[in-house]
Design a protein around this motif. Structure first.
Motif, PDB file in Angstrom:
ATOM      1  N   PRO E 223       1.758   6.690  57.983  1.00 13.30           N
ATOM      2  CA  PRO E 223       1.592   6.286  56.545  1.00 13.30           C
ATOM      3  C   PRO E 223       0.622   6.644  55.958  1.00 13.30           C
ATOM      4  O   PRO E 223      -0.202   5.680  55.171  1.00 13.30           O
ATOM      5  N   SER E 224      -0.853   6.836  56.953  1.00 12.51           N
ATOM      6  CA  SER E 224      -1.587   7.313  56.116  1.00 12.51           C
ATOM      7  C   SER E 224      -1.914   7.755  55.069  1.00 12.51           C
ATOM      8  O   SER E 224      -2.485   8.189  54.429  1.00 12.51           O
ATOM      9  N   VAL E 225      -0.778   8.787  55.204  1.00  5.23           N
ATOM     10  CA  VAL E 225      -0.825   9.418  53.945  1.00  5.23           C
ATOM     11  C   VAL E 225       0.790   9.297  53.107  1.00  5.23           C
ATOM     12  O   VAL E 225       0.402   9.591  51.811  1.00  5.23           O
ATOM     13  N   PRO E 227       1.734   5.989  52.528  1.00  5.41           N
ATOM     14  CA  PRO E 227       2.438   4.350  52.744  1.00  5.41           C
ATOM     15  C   PRO E 227       3.494   4.036  52.348  1.00  5.41           C
ATOM     16  O   PRO E 227       4.530   2.612  52.945  1.00  5.41           O
ATOM     17  N   LEU E 239       0.510  16.204  57.021  1.00 10.56           N
ATOM     18  CA  LEU E 239       0.857  17.636  56.794  1.00 10.56           C
ATOM     19  C   LEU E 239       0.425  18.635  56.921  1.00 10.56           C
ATOM     20  O   LEU E 239       1.648  19.743  56.791  1.00 10.56           O
ATOM     21  N   VAL E 272      -0.551   7.391  46.206  1.00 11.96           N
ATOM     22  CA  VAL E 272      -0.968   8.485  46.763  1.00 11.96           C
ATOM     23  C   VAL E 272       0.954   8.533  47.578  1.00 11.96           C
ATOM     24  O   VAL E 272       0.994   9.817  47.388  1.00 11.96           O
ATOM     25  N   GLU E 274       3.859   9.075  46.583  1.00 16.22           N
ATOM     26  CA  GLU E 274       4.785   9.832  45.852  1.00 16.22           C
ATOM     27  C   GLU E 274       3.695  11.098  44.928  1.00 16.22           C
ATOM     28  O   GLU E 274       4.676  12.486  45.422  1.00 16.22           O
ATOM     29  N   SER E 275       2.594  11.311  44.786  1.00 16.33           N
ATOM     30  CA  SER E 275       1.783  12.737  45.516  1.00 16.33           C
ATOM     31  C   SER E 275       1.916  13.414  46.810  1.00 16.33           C
ATOM     32  O   SER E 275       2.131  14.785  46.497  1.00 16.33           O
ATOM     33  N   THR E 276       1.784  12.922  47.846  1.00 13.05           N
ATOM     34  CA  THR E 276       2.222  13.105  49.072  1.00 13.05           C
ATOM     35  C   THR E 276       3.766  13.774  49.416  1.00 13.05           C
ATOM     36  O   THR E 276       3.780  14.935  49.830  1.00 13.05           O
TER      37      THR E 276
END
Ligand SMILES: [Mn+2]
Ligand SMILES: [Mn+2]
Ligand SMILES: [Mn+2]
Ligand SMILES: [Mn+2]
Ligand SMILES: [Mn+2]
Ligand SMILES: [Mn+2]
Ligand SMILES: [Mn+2]
Ligand SMILES: [Mn+2]
Ligand SMILES: [Mn+2]
Ligand SMILES: [Mn+2]
Ligand SMILES: [Mn+2]
Ligand SMILES: [Mn+2]
Lengths: 293, 293, 293, 293, 293, 293
Positions: E223-225, E227, E239, E272, E274-276
């Protein structure tokens, strides 16, 4: 629509009293701690009680009874403290010498009343604070009962204090810490945090066989896993560190009560913070109530 | 990034002191009044000062000096009141006998200090309250200084009180209203609100030639035009009604100061509420400072 | 942290059972009806029960018992209907022939189960629907139990239906309405809404002395006072119209149960919608349970 | 996931080209107009095309082809204007002499390019602006192509301009309006708005039999039904007024194209604004393309 | 206003069919997965296809064709599964024996239909699940087609299953896992996750030379990358771990299709998640389609 | 209500000029950088200046004077650049040869004007860029002054450039980087980032004894600690790495000015990003102004 901690239908193991205290005083920076208790109750229904790493299920070792939420008076944090103290004294359901109370804040100032109650029942009580902040100010923004002063008040009760994760404090608080005796105050700063096993060893030596109360400020955890707090501070504790720390502390520790404070849920940003909060709480409870292999 | 009320570069007309008081006590229902002052300052830069209906420009009749925001203590609403009182007494920039102060709340309890200051300067002061709520409780949630009690405190200062838009009150407050003398309390309920001209006539008779202070609770307005308040109540005042009301009151009224409280901006919902707030404030100021044709 | 409708400590007057049903099926446009019940319970604690216009206090005429929230199955709206039906049949606390049930949705499809329960107890039941939408489709998005079909299902139960506020419908639904007999269907469209007294007269004639169930879709109200619904439609009912309508209906009507559905609270936009919802519900209850002068 | 205006599968009636232009220049107050087009497309799928009041269905009189969204350059509003102009000139799908173009903004500056295109095709074009703001500034915040200047640019094209709903303007803009000839500028201010039939009569006289382009700024509508705009102004137009206005205008008017700009959807506040926007657009289209009884 | 995955204008390399399936069943905890596909399409336009670490550009090895979004029926998850199955069978654009399909959920239950389609084309298909949850329940909340059961259904199709990142499961699911044969189920729990090279070695041995389908539940990532998921679980995959894992798997693996599910974008919290998500998807595609050095 | 960076009342040490530049050009993906300066000012009041790790207090080594916010013109990024340049040239308070300017963006394009000002004062200036993106495009979305081109413009000024944390770039930017001479461009990519001490060594060699300007794009930091940026890229810098990097750089470096850009605060998601931003800025300032042991 979730009003109980966990949705267990069993009464296995130890009874845990859960007390929601949705109190936030004058709002300053990031706010929302008054919504913390509801978010924790809600999230608790979604978190599995089974722990694959240990092969243990919290539902075998504890059951929960959630008390009526505390409705704080508006006359300020001292009035809140006094009303909480009175409530705990008068509630026939709660006996600090017998019951494990899990207080759900609300801002950190709500920890003082349950600590005082346990200190009355256990004169040799030791307090363990997980926090980003030292909370050792004499007074803050006009009140000695501010959340920034709660551990100064705890120390005035004569209780030894151990702190973990501290990374934000004033010069005065730093001076206080460095001037304190090793038997009254143990501070493990975040900037040179030892490994969890070493930290556990130092805490065991500090506590010895005395009863322990855990005051868990959500901002002790790293904001990458718990962003929803009023004053997030990067560089905090990871859940993995804490899990290894609890394991290393072992079954000898006698935890008699705990609080979890300062969660400020951010409903528009999802449910990460409350999920992490429940994971953090359940890890403490499992280590406290389950016999360790 | 807007720290002044309006962005005028003139010093035409009357000087208005603007005092941001971002105070919200224990949070209950809809919250966010501590963000009200900043939202009003920000919105003020977007609202035209030209008024097409009258052919008048507020910028010709008033200029503004915004004071440093008040940083409230956390010790509760009584401490906030006392600190505000002290601040007003000590601030050399403010003389109630001379200056028009526009206090921007924050919750409605912040109105008490400026009213007390004006009452000291004008012993025959009359207070006009625009509000959905009577705010006449003796005490609320443990404090007689709660926002729900502010007009009970005003009446204890011996000040006559006129109320407009009231539509939410307790049975006790209703009893108080109906038991009060016609010279001490005039309540125009929302459920049988007279036309603005009739309302103006009744207020003129109530006030006569005495100085008037306006305490404007944002929730007096209808939530369809100002949804951002903590306890919105349908069935409130429309801006058109108020504009006709101010016109009908005419230039005879001597407004000496005012506050605008209880705006709880909702940044994720746009800027309707703060825009309406500024329109409502500017309408009062224009009618107060411009000579009416 | 509010789990009861109103926070009364009395047991005056009629007992009202409140049933939270936080069900939202496949999400389409504006969503969030699953949060409706919690928002209504929360807001109910903030709304005064005293009604200044009538001099009556709802707290004198009703008290409330809030049932456990319904946890809907995920197998689709038909499964939800069946589970609700079963729950109502098995709950010893609820007897439709005796109890006034206030069901809090959730999407409008949750109205079907309580209506069916009352229809069993009262074979001559009439249903009054307040809604922006006709909800008379045979099937919608693959299910005859969609919220857009709920009144088609009600009519299949053989119940006469009166509709008020309708302003969004398909050509097929329009054809259905115009082809229906005057004794089976009465539709008061929003675009030529009669005055409240005339509307009350027409409803009284339609209902006669039969028992009545009220199914209140939040979007029947105008979005200016209740923006928080999934499919808001401008041009809806005002609270004032409804209040005069209830008054004009008078005490002769026998309301046996009601639901309030489709509230989709928007926490980041304040609390206007849930406040209006409670005002609308309480107005119905006061007119139902209080003796009219 | 909605990329077409309406989800019709027919090709009845007139073809309408829909052009999403999600452009917002330097952000100032309430922002989000770059999300306007997507919100309108999404909402269009939820709004019934059947109109109960007239017994007409828009789907019988128009079908829609949605063009690729315009990706604006970042070099400022003049560059955006020029790129839009070029795009319209080069797009073989669009012939202003033949096609009805519905441009979806974006800020109001995006109206200039389609107006210029129609003016080229129809030298006697008249522009009707619905807006809270006059948009007649010579330059604003450093650019003559700001949204606050768009109608000054339109007038430079030599086009007569009618304005409805204006209630926010500078003293200079007011002077401009009052100094303009009755044949070049007709302004119906919101503060003394005539009835819709009288307004229609005045517009018919102003337009006579010339072709008309409608530039619809969302903030012309009252914020109680469309709160989601960047600079909401209370006291605006109601949908009912507009519907009666379109009816009164009658079939004689030759509308050749239109835009709808300045919708700034607020996803955390629900979908009221985009729903109202689609209702407002569809009402124009129905009156334009359907034979009136 | 982004309706295609990536905004490439080339047709280099392998064609990837992208199928948006914005389905979310009965909403429970954190919600919003129905907005996942649109957020991924939007974000894909912002993520560079150039990969500096490998010196490869995804745009050289793949191009994309985005299918019409699936409009799910409301009759429940089984009806959704059947309608998706039927759609895939009837769509002439998709042949599982030939085409690489990237399904974008929506909740995880939408993975079942594409897996079943590939299993028909490849009887020896192996499924790789990245997830925080085991998803091996027989039934959940009244449906065997719940997202919590999707891998139980996959196993009923007779497909071997590898799981990575699992950290939340019930005791029953744990029992199922430990009772399964090494050839039918391989579970790499998060609490003792091997290094990426060791994990790749174990997966290669499990899969051998059989075709592989990847079902990627967003909550498998930490969840840090990422959430933005409905049930975030701390302690997930990074990642970097995944990138090294894909590299270590090498070109031998035959990936025939994939889905990415359970992204619940939080527009008020930034982009964040959706980018991840796009980074995670593109990394898989690059390793699948580019020849590795 | 916070208009100053930090709330110090001292004038210890070096004076730092703080310039809020709330500029965001055409909005694309995640937006909100125009709110960055206000969020940083607000957060600065909450962050302790005491640094426990070093035993130093920033308040002993620097004091702050916050300039009036820059109000950007709307004519595009080139106009913004020129207006900023002019403002810096004309402001008697700022002399680049003497003053340390901390510019608070806004999008990254606002860095160009202060860099140009310093380059005029220090012809041998070197620029250090912390960023996820190379920002080396010749032109982007129609403007060479886009934030994606800012470092291409910096290089055109003839300034050597060091970049740290780069992980998102086009093939063309990659080619540019690899074709550049070791004395003009030093890029430390995120995918093979050296340890902080090694990085510091390489930067010291690149800079030698020349004056240095720091352009800090918030997205250089990892989104787990700073999610609030427009184009977050996983795999970024951690605060701990940076702190060790600054320490390793040592006192020899001559930092003459800096900016912090691209913070896009997300008020509905809490205050993590702005807290991290202030921590990152203060760490730079402390290492710059405090004598290192
Ligand atoms: Mn803390
Ligand atoms: Mn604390
Ligand atoms: Mn009020
Ligand atoms: Mn009030
Ligand atoms: Mn409806
Ligand atoms: Mn309905
Ligand atoms: Mn306009
Ligand atoms: Mn406008
Ligand atoms: Mn999962
Ligand atoms: Mn899953
Ligand atoms: Mn940059
Ligand atoms: Mn960047």
């Amino acid at each position: 629509m979730y009003t109980e901690y966990l949705d267990l239908e069993t009464d296995n193991g130890r009874r845990v009293l859960v007390w929601p205290v949705p109190y936030e005083g004058t709002v300053s920076f990031g706010s929302g701690t008054e919504n913390g208790p509801a978010a924790i109750l809600r999230a608790s229904a979604e978190i599995e009680t089974w722990n694959e790493a240990t092969g243990l299920d919290l539902a075998d070792y504890a059951h929960f009874r959630t008390l009526s939420p505390f409705h704080p008076p508006v006359a300020g944090p001292q009035a809140v403290y006094e009303a909480m103290r009175e409530k705990l004294r008068q509630d026939p359901a709660f006996d600090p010498a017998r019951d494990f109370l899990l207080t759900l804040g609300g801002e950190h100032s709500v920890a003082l009343a349950p600590i005082a109650a346990y200190a009355e029942a256990y004169p040799d009580l030791v307090v363990l604070q997980i926090d980003a902040h030292a909370d050792l100010r004499e007074s803050f923004e006009g009140s000695p009962y501010s959340h920034a002063c709660v551990m100064a008040r705890v120390r005035e009760l004569g209780l030894p204090l151990a702190q973990i994760g501290i990374r934000s404090l004033s010069r005065d608080e730093s001076t206080t810490i460095h001037a304190s005796g090793a038997h009254e105050l143990l501070t493990l700063f975040a900037h040179d945090l030892p490994g969890p096993e070493e930290a556990a060893k130092r805490l065991r030596e500090f506590v010895a066989d005395r009863p322990l109360y855990l005051s868990f400020d959500a901002d002790g955890l790293d904001p990458s896993v718990l962003p929803g707090t009023g004053t997030p501070e990067p560089g905090g504790l990871q859940l993995q560190w804490l899990n290894r720390f609890w394991t290393a502390l072992g079954p000898a520790l006698r935890l008699v009560g705990m609080d979890f404070c300062e969660l400020a849920p951010q409903p528009a940003a999802g449910v990460v913070s409350e999920s992490t909060a429940v994971q953090a709480i359940n890890a403490v409870l499992l280590r406290t109530f389950a016999p360790t292999a």
